[in-house]
Scaffold this motif. Structure first.
Motif, mmCIF file in Angstrom:
data_model
loop_
_atom_site.group_PDB
_atom_site.id
_atom_site.type_symbol
_atom_site.label_atom_id
_atom_site.label_comp_id
_atom_site.label_asym_id
_atom_site.label_seq_id
_atom_site.Cartn_x
_atom_site.Cartn_y
_atom_site.Cartn_z
ATOM 1 N N ILE A 130 0.871 -1.176 -0.064
ATOM 2 C CA ILE A 130 0.020 0.025 0.064
ATOM 3 C C ILE A 130 0.784 1.221 -0.066
ATOM 4 C CG2 ILE A 130 -1.374 1.172 1.318
ATOM 5 C CD1 ILE A 130 -2.842 -1.287 2.391
ATOM 6 N N ALA A 131 1.650 1.302 0.857
ATOM 7 C CA ALA A 131 2.805 2.549 0.833
ATOM 8 C C ALA A 131 3.713 2.634 -0.542
ATOM 9 C CB ALA A 131 3.924 2.361 1.888
ATOM 10 N N ALA A 132 3.871 1.536 -0.937
ATOM 11 C CA ALA A 132 4.565 1.569 -2.241
ATOM 12 C C ALA A 132 3.848 2.455 -3.485
ATOM 13 C CB ALA A 132 4.941 0.225 -2.841
ATOM 14 N N LEU A 133 2.486 2.054 -3.492
ATOM 15 C CA LEU A 133 1.704 2.680 -4.500
ATOM 16 C C LEU A 133 1.292 4.344 -4.128
ATOM 17 C CD1 LEU A 133 -0.865 -0.119 -5.109
ATOM 18 C CD2 LEU A 133 0.994 0.726 -6.568
ATOM 19 N N ILE A 189 -0.520 9.923 -5.764
ATOM 20 C CA ILE A 189 -0.317 11.184 -5.320
ATOM 21 C C ILE A 189 0.221 12.156 -6.446
ATOM 22 C CG2 ILE A 189 0.724 12.822 -3.874
ATOM 23 C CD1 ILE A 189 0.932 10.598 -1.801
ATOM 24 N N ALA A 190 1.273 11.440 -7.102
ATOM 25 C CA ALA A 190 1.656 12.111 -8.314
ATOM 26 C C ALA A 190 0.822 12.314 -9.568
ATOM 27 C CB ALA A 190 2.938 11.233 -8.898
ATOM 28 N N ALA A 191 0.123 11.076 -9.742
ATOM 29 C CA ALA A 191 -1.009 11.264 -10.650
ATOM 30 C C ALA A 191 -1.991 12.276 -10.472
ATOM 31 C CB ALA A 191 -1.720 10.013 -10.983
ATOM 32 N N PHE A 192 -2.510 12.472 -9.492
ATOM 33 C CA PHE A 192 -3.426 13.600 -8.865
ATOM 34 C C PHE A 192 -2.837 14.960 -8.896
ATOM 35 C CE2 PHE A 192 -5.688 16.670 -6.135
ATOM 36 C CZ PHE A 192 -6.874 16.380 -6.509
ATOM 37 N N TRP A 237 12.108 11.505 2.384
ATOM 38 C CA TRP A 237 11.867 12.968 2.311
ATOM 39 C C TRP A 237 10.829 13.272 1.043
ATOM 40 C CZ3 TRP A 237 13.121 15.761 -2.191
ATOM 41 C CH2 TRP A 237 13.738 15.199 -3.186
ATOM 42 N N GLU A 238 10.637 12.264 0.099
ATOM 43 C CA GLU A 238 9.740 12.484 -1.011
ATOM 44 C C GLU A 238 8.251 12.291 -0.282
ATOM 45 O OE1 GLU A 238 12.374 10.207 -4.342
ATOM 46 O OE2 GLU A 238 10.437 9.423 -3.777
ATOM 47 N N GLY A 239 7.913 11.675 0.439
ATOM 48 C CA GLY A 239 6.674 11.608 1.015
ATOM 49 C C GLY A 239 6.506 12.931 1.962
ATOM 50 N N THR A 240 7.612 13.204 2.527
ATOM 51 C CA THR A 240 7.492 14.563 3.355
ATOM 52 C C THR A 240 7.091 15.626 2.528
ATOM 53 O OG1 THR A 240 9.142 13.536 4.884
ATOM 54 C CG2 THR A 240 8.910 15.839 5.055
ATOM 55 N N ALA A 241 7.744 15.802 1.328
ATOM 56 C CA ALA A 241 7.517 17.027 0.553
ATOM 57 C C ALA A 241 6.233 16.941 0.276
ATOM 58 C CB ALA A 241 8.408 17.029 -0.829
ATOM 59 N N ALA A 242 5.479 15.782 -0.326
ATOM 60 C CA ALA A 242 4.054 15.791 -0.366
ATOM 61 C C ALA A 242 3.245 15.948 0.595
ATOM 62 C CB ALA A 242 3.810 14.501 -1.133
ATOM 63 N N ALA A 243 3.440 15.620 1.797
ATOM 64 C CA ALA A 243 2.757 16.059 3.021
ATOM 65 C C ALA A 243 2.868 17.590 3.238
ATOM 66 C CB ALA A 243 3.285 15.249 4.211
ATOM 67 N N ALA A 282 1.605 10.840 4.079
ATOM 68 C CA ALA A 282 2.614 10.354 5.359
ATOM 69 C C ALA A 282 2.682 8.671 5.155
ATOM 70 C CB ALA A 282 1.519 10.636 6.743
ATOM 71 N N VAL A 283 1.850 8.124 4.609
ATOM 72 C CA VAL A 283 2.075 6.453 4.191
ATOM 73 C C VAL A 283 3.271 6.553 3.242
ATOM 74 C CG1 VAL A 283 0.775 4.520 3.331
ATOM 75 C CG2 VAL A 283 -0.120 6.136 4.970
ATOM 76 N N ALA A 284 3.284 7.339 2.417
ATOM 77 C CA ALA A 284 4.381 7.253 1.347
ATOM 78 C C ALA A 284 5.703 7.578 1.878
ATOM 79 C CB ALA A 284 4.130 8.348 0.186
ATOM 80 N N VAL A 285 6.009 8.072 2.811
ATOM 81 C CA VAL A 285 7.233 8.109 3.706
ATOM 82 C C VAL A 285 7.830 6.754 3.721
ATOM 83 C CG1 VAL A 285 8.373 8.643 5.682
ATOM 84 C CG2 VAL A 285 6.841 10.304 4.963
ATOM 85 N N ALA A 286 7.101 5.524 4.082
ATOM 86 C CA ALA A 286 7.567 4.324 4.051
ATOM 87 C C ALA A 286 7.572 3.513 2.958
ATOM 88 C CB ALA A 286 6.627 3.653 5.370
#
Length: 258
Positions: free
Chosen positions: A4-7, A12-15, A73-79, A127-131
Protein backbone atom coordinates in the motif's frame (compact mmCIF):
# COMPACT_ATOMS: atom_id res chain seq x y z
CA UNK A 1 1.19 -2.49 4.33
CA UNK A 2 4.41 -2.18 2.33
CA UNK A 3 2.50 -2.72 -0.92
CA UNK A 4 0.00 0.00 0.00
CA UNK A 5 2.81 2.41 0.90
CA UNK A 6 4.63 1.65 -2.33
CA UNK A 7 1.62 2.71 -4.42
CA UNK A 8 1.02 6.01 -2.64
CA UNK A 9 3.67 8.03 -4.55
CA UNK A 10 2.11 7.03 -7.88
CA UNK A 11 -1.41 7.95 -6.79
CA UNK A 12 -0.34 11.29 -5.34
CA UNK A 13 1.80 12.09 -8.38
CA UNK A 14 -1.04 11.27 -10.79
CA UNK A 15 -3.40 13.60 -8.92
CA UNK A 16 -0.82 16.40 -8.75
CA UNK A 17 -0.02 16.15 -12.45
CA UNK A 18 -3.73 16.25 -13.27
CA UNK A 19 -4.31 19.31 -11.05
CA UNK A 20 -1.24 21.09 -12.46
CA UNK A 21 -2.17 20.52 -16.10
CA UNK A 22 -5.67 21.85 -15.49
CA UNK A 23 -4.14 25.03 -14.06
CA UNK A 24 -1.63 25.40 -16.87
CA UNK A 25 -3.76 24.44 -19.87
CA UNK A 26 -7.25 25.67 -19.01
CA UNK A 27 -8.43 28.31 -21.46
CA UNK A 28 -10.71 29.82 -18.82
CA UNK A 29 -8.06 30.16 -16.13
CA UNK A 30 -7.42 33.87 -16.67
CA UNK A 31 -11.15 34.67 -16.52
CA UNK A 32 -11.80 32.51 -13.45
CA UNK A 33 -8.64 33.23 -11.44
CA UNK A 34 -10.06 36.51 -10.14
CA UNK A 35 -12.90 34.57 -8.48
CA UNK A 36 -10.64 32.32 -6.44
CA UNK A 37 -9.65 32.72 -2.80
CA UNK A 38 -6.09 33.27 -4.04
CA UNK A 39 -7.22 36.51 -5.70
CA UNK A 40 -8.61 37.64 -2.33
CA UNK A 41 -5.33 36.74 -0.65
CA UNK A 42 -2.82 38.18 -3.14
CA UNK A 43 -4.88 40.42 -5.42
CA UNK A 44 -6.58 39.67 -8.75
CA UNK A 45 -3.55 40.73 -10.79
CA UNK A 46 -1.33 38.15 -9.07
CA UNK A 47 -3.84 35.28 -9.04
CA UNK A 48 -2.94 33.81 -12.44
CA UNK A 49 0.87 33.88 -11.94
CA UNK A 50 0.48 32.36 -8.47
CA UNK A 51 -1.79 29.59 -9.73
CA UNK A 52 0.79 28.83 -12.43
CA UNK A 53 3.48 28.78 -9.74
CA UNK A 54 1.43 26.32 -7.68
CA UNK A 55 1.10 24.15 -10.78
CA UNK A 56 4.88 24.15 -11.22
CA UNK A 57 5.30 23.13 -7.57
CA UNK A 58 2.79 20.32 -8.05
CA UNK A 59 4.67 19.07 -11.11
CA UNK A 60 7.96 19.26 -9.23
CA UNK A 61 6.66 17.21 -6.31
CA UNK A 62 5.06 14.72 -8.72
CA UNK A 63 8.37 14.33 -10.54
CA UNK A 64 10.17 13.69 -7.27
CA UNK A 65 7.61 11.07 -6.26
CA UNK A 66 7.88 9.25 -9.59
CA UNK A 67 11.67 9.27 -9.84
CA UNK A 68 13.35 6.17 -8.38
CA UNK A 69 14.42 5.31 -5.81
CA UNK A 70 11.65 5.97 -3.28
CA UNK A 71 13.06 8.02 -0.40
CA UNK A 72 11.34 9.13 2.84
CA UNK A 73 11.82 12.85 2.17
CA UNK A 74 9.73 12.57 -1.00
CA UNK A 75 6.64 11.69 1.03
CA UNK A 76 7.52 14.50 3.42
CA UNK A 77 7.57 16.98 0.52
CA UNK A 78 4.13 15.78 -0.60
CA UNK A 79 2.84 16.06 2.96
CA UNK A 80 4.14 19.63 3.21
CA UNK A 81 2.39 20.53 -0.05
CA UNK A 82 -0.87 18.96 1.20
CA UNK A 83 -0.56 20.89 4.46
CA UNK A 84 -0.23 24.07 2.44
CA UNK A 85 -3.42 23.14 0.59
CA UNK A 86 -5.26 22.72 3.91
CA UNK A 87 -4.06 26.09 5.20
CA UNK A 88 -5.11 27.77 1.96
CA UNK A 89 -8.55 26.11 2.05
CA UNK A 90 -9.05 27.26 5.63
CA UNK A 91 -8.24 30.82 4.59
CA UNK A 92 -10.62 30.57 1.64
CA UNK A 93 -13.46 29.21 3.76
CA UNK A 94 -13.07 32.00 6.33
CA UNK A 95 -12.11 35.02 4.23
CA UNK A 96 -13.84 34.28 0.92
CA UNK A 97 -16.53 31.63 1.46
CA UNK A 98 -18.13 32.22 -1.94
CA UNK A 99 -14.84 31.94 -3.83
CA UNK A 100 -13.47 28.81 -5.46
CA UNK A 101 -10.10 27.36 -4.49
CA UNK A 102 -8.77 27.02 -8.05
CA UNK A 103 -7.45 23.58 -7.08
CA UNK A 104 -8.53 21.97 -10.35
CA UNK A 105 -8.11 24.79 -12.82
CA UNK A 106 -10.92 27.13 -13.79
CA UNK A 107 -13.78 25.33 -12.07
CA UNK A 108 -15.86 27.72 -9.99
CA UNK A 109 -17.11 25.54 -7.14
CA UNK A 110 -16.83 27.21 -3.68
CA UNK A 111 -14.67 25.66 -0.98
CA UNK A 112 -16.63 22.99 0.88
CA UNK A 113 -16.05 20.08 3.24
CA UNK A 114 -15.07 17.76 0.41
CA UNK A 115 -12.21 20.07 -0.53
CA UNK A 116 -10.84 19.73 3.01
CA UNK A 117 -11.39 15.97 2.98
CA UNK A 118 -9.51 15.66 -0.31
CA UNK A 119 -6.53 17.63 0.99
CA UNK A 120 -6.62 15.62 4.23
CA UNK A 121 -6.62 12.36 2.26
CA UNK A 122 -3.65 13.54 0.22
CA UNK A 123 -1.79 14.45 3.42
CA UNK A 124 -2.54 11.00 4.90
CA UNK A 125 -1.40 9.29 1.71
CA UNK A 126 1.77 11.38 1.78
CA UNK A 127 2.50 10.29 5.33
CA UNK A 128 2.08 6.64 4.30
CA UNK A 129 4.36 7.27 1.29
CA UNK A 130 7.24 8.09 3.66
CA UNK A 131 7.57 4.31 4.17
CA UNK A 132 7.35 3.54 0.43
CA UNK A 133 9.72 1.01 -1.12
CA UNK A 134 9.77 -1.24 -4.20
CA UNK A 135 6.30 -2.38 -5.24
CA UNK A 136 5.34 -6.02 -5.61
CA UNK A 137 1.79 -6.64 -6.80
CA UNK A 138 -0.76 -7.98 -4.38
CA UNK A 139 -4.57 -7.80 -4.69
CA UNK A 140 -5.13 -6.02 -1.37
CA UNK A 141 -2.83 -3.08 -2.10
CA UNK A 142 -4.30 -2.73 -5.60
CA UNK A 143 -7.84 -2.68 -4.17
CA UNK A 144 -6.87 -0.04 -1.58
CA UNK A 145 -5.25 2.08 -4.29
CA UNK A 146 -8.36 1.84 -6.46
CA UNK A 147 -10.53 2.89 -3.49
CA UNK A 148 -8.24 5.85 -2.79
CA UNK A 149 -8.38 6.96 -6.42
CA UNK A 150 -12.19 6.75 -6.36
CA UNK A 151 -12.24 8.73 -3.10
CA UNK A 152 -10.09 11.50 -4.59
CA UNK A 153 -12.47 11.78 -7.53
CA UNK A 154 -15.56 11.68 -5.31
CA UNK A 155 -14.10 14.34 -3.02
CA UNK A 156 -13.55 16.71 -5.95
CA UNK A 157 -16.61 19.01 -6.15
CA UNK A 158 -15.30 20.32 -9.47
CA UNK A 159 -16.18 16.96 -11.07
CA UNK A 160 -19.80 16.79 -9.91
CA UNK A 161 -21.10 17.73 -13.34
CA UNK A 162 -19.50 14.59 -14.74
CA UNK A 163 -20.97 12.07 -12.30
CA UNK A 164 -23.08 13.51 -9.48
CA UNK A 165 -25.54 15.44 -11.64
CA UNK A 166 -26.15 12.46 -13.99
CA UNK A 167 -26.57 10.27 -10.90
CA UNK A 168 -29.19 12.64 -9.47
CA UNK A 169 -31.03 12.61 -12.77
CA UNK A 170 -30.99 8.81 -12.76
CA UNK A 171 -32.33 8.70 -9.20
CA UNK A 172 -35.13 11.06 -10.14
CA UNK A 173 -36.11 8.69 -12.94
CA UNK A 174 -36.38 5.66 -10.67
CA UNK A 175 -37.77 7.21 -7.48
CA UNK A 176 -41.32 7.99 -6.45
CA UNK A 177 -41.37 11.68 -7.48
CA UNK A 178 -41.66 10.55 -11.08
CA UNK A 179 -45.03 8.99 -10.43
CA UNK A 180 -47.93 10.84 -12.03
CA UNK A 181 -50.14 12.17 -9.24
CA UNK A 182 -53.31 12.50 -11.25
CA UNK A 183 -54.59 10.72 -14.36
CA UNK A 184 -53.69 12.75 -17.44
CA UNK A 185 -51.13 14.90 -15.59
CA UNK A 186 -47.85 15.77 -17.28
CA UNK A 187 -45.11 13.42 -15.99
CA UNK A 188 -42.48 15.02 -13.82
CA UNK A 189 -39.79 13.54 -16.06
CA UNK A 190 -40.99 15.80 -18.89
CA UNK A 191 -40.62 18.88 -16.70
CA UNK A 192 -37.21 17.80 -15.43
CA UNK A 193 -35.87 17.37 -18.95
CA UNK A 194 -36.81 20.98 -19.61
CA UNK A 195 -35.39 22.06 -16.25
CA UNK A 196 -31.98 20.43 -16.72
CA UNK A 197 -31.52 22.18 -20.08
CA UNK A 198 -32.41 25.61 -18.72
CA UNK A 199 -29.98 28.49 -18.02
CA UNK A 200 -31.64 28.90 -14.61
CA UNK A 201 -30.69 25.37 -13.56
CA UNK A 202 -27.14 25.73 -14.91
CA UNK A 203 -26.64 28.95 -12.96
CA UNK A 204 -27.90 27.45 -9.68
CA UNK A 205 -26.57 23.89 -10.00
CA UNK A 206 -23.37 24.65 -8.06
CA UNK A 207 -25.50 25.51 -5.01
CA UNK A 208 -27.77 22.46 -5.11
CA UNK A 209 -27.13 19.82 -2.46
CA UNK A 210 -29.98 17.39 -3.14
CA UNK A 211 -32.07 16.00 -5.92
CA UNK A 212 -35.69 17.12 -6.23
CA UNK A 213 -37.45 17.27 -2.85
CA UNK A 214 -40.99 18.26 -3.81
CA UNK A 215 -43.05 19.58 -6.70
CA UNK A 216 -46.50 21.06 -7.23
CA UNK A 217 -48.52 22.60 -10.06
CA UNK A 218 -50.13 26.03 -9.96
CA UNK A 219 -51.31 28.44 -12.65
CA UNK A 220 -49.85 26.59 -15.62
CA UNK A 221 -46.46 26.19 -13.94
CA UNK A 222 -44.79 23.31 -12.20
CA UNK A 223 -42.68 24.27 -9.18
CA UNK A 224 -39.80 22.01 -8.12
CA UNK A 225 -37.77 22.49 -4.94
CA UNK A 226 -34.17 21.48 -4.19
CA UNK A 227 -31.96 21.95 -1.12
CA UNK A 228 -29.35 24.65 -1.78
CA UNK A 229 -26.76 25.18 0.99
CA UNK A 230 -29.06 26.18 3.82
CA UNK A 231 -31.65 27.60 1.43
CA UNK A 232 -34.27 26.16 -0.87
CA UNK A 233 -34.06 26.61 -4.63
CA UNK A 234 -37.53 26.72 -6.20
CA UNK A 235 -37.75 26.44 -9.99
CA UNK A 236 -40.84 27.38 -11.97
CA UNK A 237 -41.25 25.30 -15.13
CA UNK A 238 -43.93 25.85 -17.80
CA UNK A 239 -46.23 22.85 -17.98
CA UNK A 240 -46.86 23.15 -21.71
CA UNK A 241 -45.17 24.88 -24.63
CA UNK A 242 -42.28 26.25 -22.61
CA UNK A 243 -38.64 26.65 -23.59
CA UNK A 244 -35.58 26.20 -21.34
CA UNK A 245 -35.19 29.99 -21.23
CA UNK A 246 -38.67 30.25 -19.67
CA UNK A 247 -37.60 28.40 -16.51
CA UNK A 248 -37.05 30.66 -13.50
CA UNK A 249 -35.40 30.07 -10.12
CA UNK A 250 -35.74 31.68 -6.70
CA UNK A 251 -33.58 31.03 -3.64
CA UNK A 252 -35.65 31.01 -0.46
CA UNK A 253 -34.04 31.40 2.95
CA UNK A 254 -34.99 28.66 5.36
CA UNK A 255 -36.66 29.95 8.55
CA UNK A 256 -34.39 30.20 11.55
CA UNK A 257 -34.83 27.42 14.09
CA UNK A 258 -35.46 28.40 17.67
Amino acid sequence: MQGIAALQPYLIAAFLVWAALLKLLSRRMRAQAGRTALARLAGPARAVPLLRLVAVAELAVAGVLLAPPALPWEGTAAAALSTGFLVYLAYGALAAPDSSCGCLGAHGRPVEWRSFARAGLLMTMSAVAVAAGPYAFDPMSAAVAAAQAAALLGLSPELDRHWLRPLRQLLVKVRAPLAVREPGAIPLETSLRLLYRSPAYCSASALLSSDIQDFWDDGGLRFASFAARGRTAVFSIPLTGGLPADVRVALVEEPART
